[in-house]
Design a protein around this motif. Structure first.
Motif, PDB file in Angstrom:
ATOM      1  N   TRP A 242     -62.419 -41.298 -17.335  1.00 46.25           N
ATOM      2  CA  TRP A 242     -62.812 -39.890 -17.164  1.00 46.25           C
ATOM      3  C   TRP A 242     -62.328 -39.055 -18.348  1.00 46.25           C
ATOM      4  O   TRP A 242     -63.078 -38.255 -18.906  1.00 46.25           O
ATOM      5  N   GLU A 243     -61.066 -39.231 -18.735  1.00 50.78           N
ATOM      6  CA  GLU A 243     -60.515 -38.446 -19.828  1.00 50.78           C
ATOM      7  C   GLU A 243     -61.216 -38.780 -21.142  1.00 50.78           C
ATOM      8  O   GLU A 243     -61.502 -37.892 -21.946  1.00 50.78           O
ATOM      9  N   GLU A 244     -61.518 -40.082 -21.346  1.00 44.96           N
ATOM     10  CA  GLU A 244     -62.181 -40.507 -22.577  1.00 44.96           C
ATOM     11  C   GLU A 244     -63.554 -39.841 -22.723  1.00 44.96           C
ATOM     12  O   GLU A 244     -63.918 -39.376 -23.801  1.00 44.96           O
ATOM     13  N   ILE A 245     -64.315 -39.779 -21.617  1.00 40.54           N
ATOM     14  CA  ILE A 245     -65.650 -39.183 -21.670  1.00 40.54           C
ATOM     15  C   ILE A 245     -65.564 -37.662 -21.593  1.00 40.54           C
ATOM     16  O   ILE A 245     -66.168 -36.932 -22.386  1.00 40.54           O
ATOM     17  N   GLY A 246     -64.788 -37.156 -20.625  1.00 41.21           N
ATOM     18  CA  GLY A 246     -64.736 -35.717 -20.379  1.00 41.21           C
ATOM     19  C   GLY A 246     -64.250 -34.914 -21.561  1.00 41.21           C
ATOM     20  O   GLY A 246     -64.731 -33.792 -21.803  1.00 41.21           O
ATOM     21  N   CYS A 247     -63.304 -35.458 -22.306  1.00 42.06           N
ATOM     22  CA  CYS A 247     -62.765 -34.727 -23.460  1.00 42.06           C
ATOM     23  C   CYS A 247     -63.808 -34.522 -24.547  1.00 42.06           C
ATOM     24  O   CYS A 247     -63.621 -33.692 -25.434  1.00 42.06           O
ATOM     25  N   LYS A 248     -64.902 -35.287 -24.503  1.00 47.51           N
ATOM     26  CA  LYS A 248     -65.962 -35.155 -25.511  1.00 47.51           C
ATOM     27  C   LYS A 248     -66.976 -34.064 -25.140  1.00 47.51           C
ATOM     28  O   LYS A 248     -67.907 -33.806 -25.884  1.00 47.51           O
ATOM     29  N   ILE A 249     -66.815 -33.425 -23.971  1.00 46.05           N
ATOM     30  CA  ILE A 249     -67.777 -32.433 -23.488  1.00 46.05           C
ATOM     31  C   ILE A 249     -67.176 -31.048 -23.691  1.00 46.05           C
ATOM     32  O   ILE A 249     -66.251 -30.651 -22.978  1.00 46.05           O
ATOM     33  N   PRO A 250     -67.650 -30.286 -24.682  1.00 44.88           N
ATOM     34  CA  PRO A 250     -66.985 -29.023 -25.057  1.00 44.88           C
ATOM     35  C   PRO A 250     -66.775 -28.057 -23.908  1.00 44.88           C
ATOM     36  O   PRO A 250     -65.716 -27.439 -23.790  1.00 44.88           O
TER      37      PRO A 250
ATOM     38  N   LEU B 124     -65.649 -50.632 -10.471  1.00 41.91           N
ATOM     39  CA  LEU B 124     -66.364 -49.462  -9.994  1.00 41.91           C
ATOM     40  C   LEU B 124     -67.020 -48.753 -11.175  1.00 41.91           C
ATOM     41  O   LEU B 124     -66.550 -48.869 -12.313  1.00 41.91           O
ATOM     42  N   LEU B 125     -68.083 -48.033 -10.900  1.00 42.49           N
ATOM     43  CA  LEU B 125     -68.703 -47.163 -11.894  1.00 42.49           C
ATOM     44  C   LEU B 125     -68.125 -45.764 -11.747  1.00 42.49           C
ATOM     45  O   LEU B 125     -67.853 -45.306 -10.634  1.00 42.49           O
ATOM     46  N   LEU B 126     -67.946 -45.087 -12.863  1.00 40.83           N
ATOM     47  CA  LEU B 126     -67.566 -43.674 -12.848  1.00 40.83           C
ATOM     48  C   LEU B 126     -68.836 -42.848 -13.030  1.00 40.83           C
ATOM     49  O   LEU B 126     -69.579 -43.038 -13.986  1.00 40.83           O
ATOM     50  N   GLU B 127     -69.083 -41.935 -12.090  1.00 41.63           N
ATOM     51  CA  GLU B 127     -70.274 -41.083 -12.125  1.00 41.63           C
ATOM     52  C   GLU B 127     -69.835 -39.635 -12.346  1.00 41.63           C
ATOM     53  O   GLU B 127     -69.271 -39.002 -11.456  1.00 41.63           O
ATOM     54  N   ILE B 128     -70.076 -39.122 -13.548  1.00 40.35           N
ATOM     55  CA  ILE B 128     -69.716 -37.742 -13.887  1.00 40.35           C
ATOM     56  C   ILE B 128     -70.969 -36.882 -13.773  1.00 40.35           C
ATOM     57  O   ILE B 128     -71.983 -37.153 -14.431  1.00 40.35           O
ATOM     58  N   THR B 129     -70.905 -35.856 -12.946  1.00 41.41           N
ATOM     59  CA  THR B 129     -72.052 -34.966 -12.754  1.00 41.41           C
ATOM     60  C   THR B 129     -71.713 -33.575 -13.259  1.00 41.41           C
ATOM     61  O   THR B 129     -70.769 -32.941 -12.776  1.00 41.41           O
ATOM     62  N   LEU B 130     -72.464 -33.121 -14.244  1.00 47.30           N
ATOM     63  CA  LEU B 130     -72.354 -31.755 -14.757  1.00 47.30           C
ATOM     64  C   LEU B 130     -73.532 -30.965 -14.212  1.00 47.30           C
ATOM     65  O   LEU B 130     -74.688 -31.347 -14.405  1.00 47.30           O
ATOM     66  N   THR B 131     -73.240 -29.887 -13.513  1.00 52.58           N
ATOM     67  CA  THR B 131     -74.294 -29.084 -12.889  1.00 52.58           C
ATOM     68  C   THR B 131     -74.275 -27.677 -13.474  1.00 52.58           C
ATOM     69  O   THR B 131     -73.240 -27.003 -13.460  1.00 52.58           O
ATOM     70  N   LEU B 132     -75.425 -27.262 -14.014  1.00 56.29           N
ATOM     71  CA  LEU B 132     -75.593 -25.916 -14.556  1.00 56.29           C
ATOM     72  C   LEU B 132     -76.580 -25.163 -13.663  1.00 56.29           C
ATOM     73  O   LEU B 132     -77.723 -25.590 -13.489  1.00 56.29           O
ATOM     74  N   PHE B 133     -76.117 -24.067 -13.057  1.00 54.95           N
ATOM     75  CA  PHE B 133     -76.992 -23.202 -12.280  1.00 54.95           C
ATOM     76  C   PHE B 133     -77.407 -22.022 -13.157  1.00 54.95           C
ATOM     77  O   PHE B 133     -76.553 -21.240 -13.594  1.00 54.95           O
ATOM     78  N   LEU B 134     -78.708 -21.904 -13.439  1.00 56.17           N
ATOM     79  CA  LEU B 134     -79.233 -20.727 -14.116  1.00 56.17           C
ATOM     80  C   LEU B 134     -79.703 -19.734 -13.050  1.00 56.17           C
ATOM     81  O   LEU B 134     -80.428 -20.112 -12.114  1.00 56.17           O
ATOM     82  N   LYS B 135     -79.288 -18.493 -13.195  1.00 59.52           N
ATOM     83  CA  LYS B 135     -79.601 -17.481 -12.190  1.00 59.52           C
ATOM     84  C   LYS B 135     -80.740 -16.579 -12.687  1.00 59.52           C
ATOM     85  O   LYS B 135     -80.781 -16.213 -13.860  1.00 59.52           O
ATOM     86  N   ASN B 136     -81.624 -16.213 -11.790  1.00 61.11           N
ATOM     87  CA  ASN B 136     -82.706 -15.295 -12.109  1.00 61.11           C
ATOM     88  C   ASN B 136     -82.156 -13.873 -12.127  1.00 61.11           C
ATOM     89  O   ASN B 136     -81.687 -13.369 -11.103  1.00 61.11           O
TER      90      ASN B 136
ATOM     91  N   LEU C 297     -78.979 -30.574 -23.767  1.00 64.52           N
ATOM     92  CA  LEU C 297     -78.878 -29.424 -24.666  1.00 64.52           C
ATOM     93  C   LEU C 297     -78.250 -28.232 -23.940  1.00 64.52           C
ATOM     94  O   LEU C 297     -77.413 -27.519 -24.497  1.00 64.52           O
ATOM     95  N   ALA C 298     -78.636 -28.027 -22.683  1.00 62.81           N
ATOM     96  CA  ALA C 298     -78.088 -26.910 -21.909  1.00 62.81           C
ATOM     97  C   ALA C 298     -76.591 -27.064 -21.700  1.00 62.81           C
ATOM     98  O   ALA C 298     -75.830 -26.101 -21.818  1.00 62.81           O
ATOM     99  N   ILE C 299     -76.159 -28.285 -21.393  1.00 62.35           N
ATOM    100  CA  ILE C 299     -74.721 -28.525 -21.201  1.00 62.35           C
ATOM    101  C   ILE C 299     -73.981 -28.351 -22.521  1.00 62.35           C
ATOM    102  O   ILE C 299     -72.907 -27.749 -22.590  1.00 62.35           O
ATOM    103  N   TRP C 300     -74.571 -28.863 -23.598  1.00 62.84           N
ATOM    104  CA  TRP C 300     -73.932 -28.728 -24.923  1.00 62.84           C
ATOM    105  C   TRP C 300     -73.786 -27.259 -25.309  1.00 62.84           C
ATOM    106  O   TRP C 300     -72.759 -26.834 -25.835  1.00 62.84           O
ATOM    107  N   ALA C 301     -74.815 -26.467 -25.027  1.00 62.20           N
ATOM    108  CA  ALA C 301     -74.806 -25.062 -25.445  1.00 62.20           C
ATOM    109  C   ALA C 301     -74.087 -24.150 -24.465  1.00 62.20           C
ATOM    110  O   ALA C 301     -73.847 -22.983 -24.775  1.00 62.20           O
ATOM    111  N   SER C 302     -73.714 -24.659 -23.283  1.00 60.92           N
ATOM    112  CA  SER C 302     -73.195 -23.782 -22.228  1.00 60.92           C
ATOM    113  C   SER C 302     -71.943 -23.002 -22.608  1.00 60.92           C
ATOM    114  O   SER C 302     -71.736 -21.907 -22.077  1.00 60.92           O
ATOM    115  N   PRO C 303     -71.051 -23.483 -23.504  1.00 63.24           N
ATOM    116  CA  PRO C 303     -69.911 -22.624 -23.864  1.00 63.24           C
ATOM    117  C   PRO C 303     -70.320 -21.283 -24.463  1.00 63.24           C
ATOM    118  O   PRO C 303     -69.545 -20.330 -24.430  1.00 63.24           O
ATOM    119  N   ALA C 304     -71.555 -21.205 -24.999  1.00 67.56           N
ATOM    120  CA  ALA C 304     -71.984 -19.953 -25.638  1.00 67.56           C
ATOM    121  C   ALA C 304     -73.026 -19.188 -24.824  1.00 67.56           C
ATOM    122  O   ALA C 304     -73.511 -18.150 -25.255  1.00 67.56           O
TER     123      ALA C 304
END
Length: 747
Positions: free
Chosen positions: A532-540, A666-678, A714-721
């Protein structure tokens, strides 16, 4: 009690009490983290940040800079400006810098207080301007003056590192105490001088940093020699003046250090010496002569250990109810002795957080360990290592760990003093317990190099074993997984016992993988958390979270809020699964050895035409980091309209992770969820099964072009901004590559 601090606390509670996102300050006139958190949240409220947190993170920094960094003569004379100055002045009083009043006016007194911190921290810019990193420094409990017990030479080192490297390391404490922040600042300095770009610097030793460490010897000069002198000094080896000259004194000190940590004593600072002064593992590929394991030592495994050069093996005295059958088995001791090996006993039941430690529980632990050791026939003066297997902080060591070992000693003495006491844990725990007189030797959990108790602490003077890596050796019946330990010779283990071992039935085998709880099973947790740390740390975006995503408090199968703004929210969850689930609603792409089936740029669809070359490069690097971390795995994505929101899911499935001594996976399943609001809500909400009009262009593009996976990533990558956009339509425009995009604020 300080009257000015009390005034600050009362002002904060009166002004912000009841406001969403504010946490009440204690009205006790004493500086503490609670007051600093209240000041931080008050600032975020003033800056219009809706999702406040206790930390001054990237969002707070960028929003404050957009509002305007304060300096004398350049502060808005509005009510908001006055309140932000009051927050700064309150922080000044709490940090021990007199701003000349508490009136909301940025005058000469406030300017001098800021200059005071800039000077004490050793920063090169001392002009009284409140840069974002200065405001952040004011809102921590870090000290910039020498504190009780502080070492002036360590303060000299801290100020020098701040002066040259604060732009990457941040402003670190200059209180004369070597600590996590100082260790990271030193590594940031090394990475800077190695020529590693600032955006790639981490403050931790990775492959690039390790490979670029220079070999130094007598006659070498320059900044790397000074870094080495710093590192030796904080490891309690004083090479003299920090002058960057590798003279006779440095050479002899290097030899002394090499002898202490068990390296060949040649006086040259090569990679193994560098790693030993910088990180708790030292060189993790180094071969030890001791080991520990939870696996029974059969005759075949004993011979494997002997053939591999091991001399001593650590084994457990007892089991935990419902846990693995890890204790010494019938006839196992004879297998160990017949192979010419020795044994050192370990007592560990449950020790994963502070709640398991107290004087009463220490007494209970000693009684259990004594009974078990005596039943196996361990001789007088055998050292039993009592485990502290979590990242205990300073107050936890003082309040719980030390009393626990006090109880162990009292009970062991009451039982006749048959056995000696050792301690297993991070460096800070081992040193503290030993210096209190409650342990004769230390078994250091050095491979937990992310523990704060291993960062900024030297190897204990009484270390007997240093656990640096987990490895597998042998094959067939001789195969065994062990923790590889360096042995100092202070404890050579036991080569015999006095009594015949009792026989007893073998305990139940491990449960199937699907029933393993990654939050409770220590082997599974360690393996899965590392992935988790190895993968998660790569996600800004995950670095914007105020949650405990990369600490021992992290829980699997739990959803965490990461960040959000007026038009979006981001969540993350790391779950485990025995098999790949069916994902009929998702677009998929598989990776083999970290390589995707197609190039990352190619599944962006038409969006790629609106991105700059730099954005495409950054996006591809992001995807490359993820895929390399995943190894052999899968990336999946979906977009689902939910009323007035659009739910974008990006799932990352890792390669299989071994989670037990039986090699269950076991498999590690990381789910990133972005909710865009109207943000164009009408009086009637959109039907639950129909998308809001603002999302239709995006859904149409991914339906026709099949670019759902690329755009989700792309949305997850850009989400910090994303918070910098002014509308939901602007975000959608960016994701679909619309020519009607607003000014680009994404990079």
């Amino acid at each position: 009690m300080d009257e000015m601090i009390l005034q600050v606390q009362k002002y904060l509670n009166t002004t912000y009490g009841g406001r969403t996102g504010y946490s009440q300050a204690p009205e006790n006139g004493k500086t503490g983290w609670s007051t600093m958190y209240s000041l931080t949240r008050a600032l975020q409220i003033e800056l219009g940040i809706s999702n406040t947190s206790d930390s001054f993170g990237p969002l707070t920094s960028s929003t404050y800079k957009s509002w305007g960094e304060m300096e004398l003569g350049n502060v808005p004379t509005t009510n908001k400006g006055e309140r932000i100055v009051l927050i700064l002045q309150g922080a000044c009083w709490c940090k021990g810098y007199n701003p000349g009043g508490f009136d909301g006016v940025f005058g000469e007194g406030t300017r001098q207080a800021v200059i005071g911190l800039q000077t004490d921290a050793g920063l090169p810019i001392r002009n009284g301007r409140v840069y974002d990193y200065i405001f952040k420094a004011f809102l921590t409990m870090d000290a910039y003056k020498l504190t009780l017990g502080g070492d002036p030479r360590i303060q000299q080192m801290q100020r020098d590192l701040n002066y040259h490297y604060y732009t990457t390391s941040g402003v670190q404490p200059t209180d004369g105490h070597y600590q996590r922040g100082t260790n990271r600042a030193l590594i940031f300095g090394i990475q800077t001088e190695q020529g590693i770009p600032s955006e790639q610097q981490t403050g931790s030793v990775g492959p690039t940093t390790r490979d670029r460490l220079p070999t130094l010897g007598y006659g070498s000069t320059g900044v790397f020699v000074k870094f080495l002198q710093y590192a030796l000094y904080v490891n309690n080896f004083d090479a003299g003046v920090f002058d960057g000259i590798y003279g006779i004194g440095v050479r002899d000190t290097v030899k002394e250090f090499q002898t202490f940590v068990g390296l060949g004593s040649d006086g040259y600072a090569g990679k193994q010496t560098w790693l030993s002064v910088l990180v708790s593992t030292g060189d993790p590929t180094r071969k030890g002569t001791a080991c520990d394991c939870i696996t029974e030592i059969t005759p075949a495994r004993a011979q494997t250990l002997k053939n591999a050069g091991y001399q001593s093996v650590g084994r457990y005295l007892t089991n935990v109810s419902g846990g693995h059958n890890k204790k010494i088995q019938p006839n196992e001791l004879q297998n160990i002795f017949d192979a010419g090996l020795t044994i050192f006993p370990i007592f560990q039941e449950v020790s994963l957080d502070e709640s398991y430690f107290s004087k009463t529980k220490g007494i209970e632990a000693a009684a259990k360990a004594y009974k078990a050791a005596k039943s196996y026939g361990f001789k007088k003066d055998t050292i039993i290592y009592f485990a502290v297997d979590f990242d205990a902080l300073g107050h936890q060591i003082t309040n719980s760990i030390i009393p626990h070992f006090e109880g162990i000693n009292e009970e062991m003495n009451r039982l006749g003093g048959l056995y000696q006491i050792g301690v297993y844990g991070p460096r800070s725990v081992c040193s503290s317990v030993s210096e209190a007189g409650y342990a004769i030797t230390s078994f250091v959990s050095g491979m937990s190099n992310g523990f704060s108790g291993n960062l900024g602490y030297p190897l204990p003077a009484n270390w007997a074993f240093d656990q640096i890596s987990t490895i597998s050796i042998g094959s067939g019946e001789g195969f065994i997984e062990i923790d590889n330990n360096i042995k100092s010779g202070r404890d050579n283990g036991q080569s015999s016992v006095d009594y015949t071992e009792p026989t007893e039935p073998t305990e139940p085998v491990d449960p199937p993988p699907s029933s393993i709880d990654p939050n409770e099973d220590p082997i599974a947790r360690r393996a899965l958390y590392n992935k988790w740390e190895e993968i998660g740390c790569k996600i800004p975006v995950l670095h914007q979270s105020s949650s405990s995503l990369f600490t021992t408090e992290f829980k699997f199968n739990k959803s965490y809020f990461v960040t959000g703004g007026p038009f979006y929210e981001v969540y993350v969850e790391a779950a485990t699964t025995a098999i790949m689930p069916g994902l009929s609603e998702y677009s998929l792409i598989n990776f083999t050895n970290g390589q995707p089936e197609i190039k990352a740029e190619s599944f962006l669809g038409d969006t790629v035409t609106s991105l700059t070359v730099e954005q495409i490069e950054d996006y591809e690097n992001f995807m490359k980091d993820i895929t390399l971390s995943v190894g052999n795995g899968t990336l999946a994505a979906s977009m689902t309209p939910v009323g007035n929101e659009l739910k974008i899911d990006l799932k990352i499935f890792s390669e299989e992770v071994e989670v037990s001594i039986r090699k269950d996976k076991l498999l590690l399943e990381i789910t990133l969820t972005l909710f865009l609001k109207n943000d164009k809500l009408t009086s009637e909400p959109a039907p639950i099964d129909e998308p809001a009009p603002v999302f239709v262009p995006l859904l149409q593009q991914v339906a026709v072009g099949g670019a759902v996976l690329g755009i989700a990533a792309l949305a997850i990558w850009a989400s910090p901004a994303l918070f910098t956009w002014t509308s939901t339509a602007a975000i959608v425009g960016f994701l679909i590559g619309s020519d009607d995009d607003p000014e680009d604020t994404s990079s």
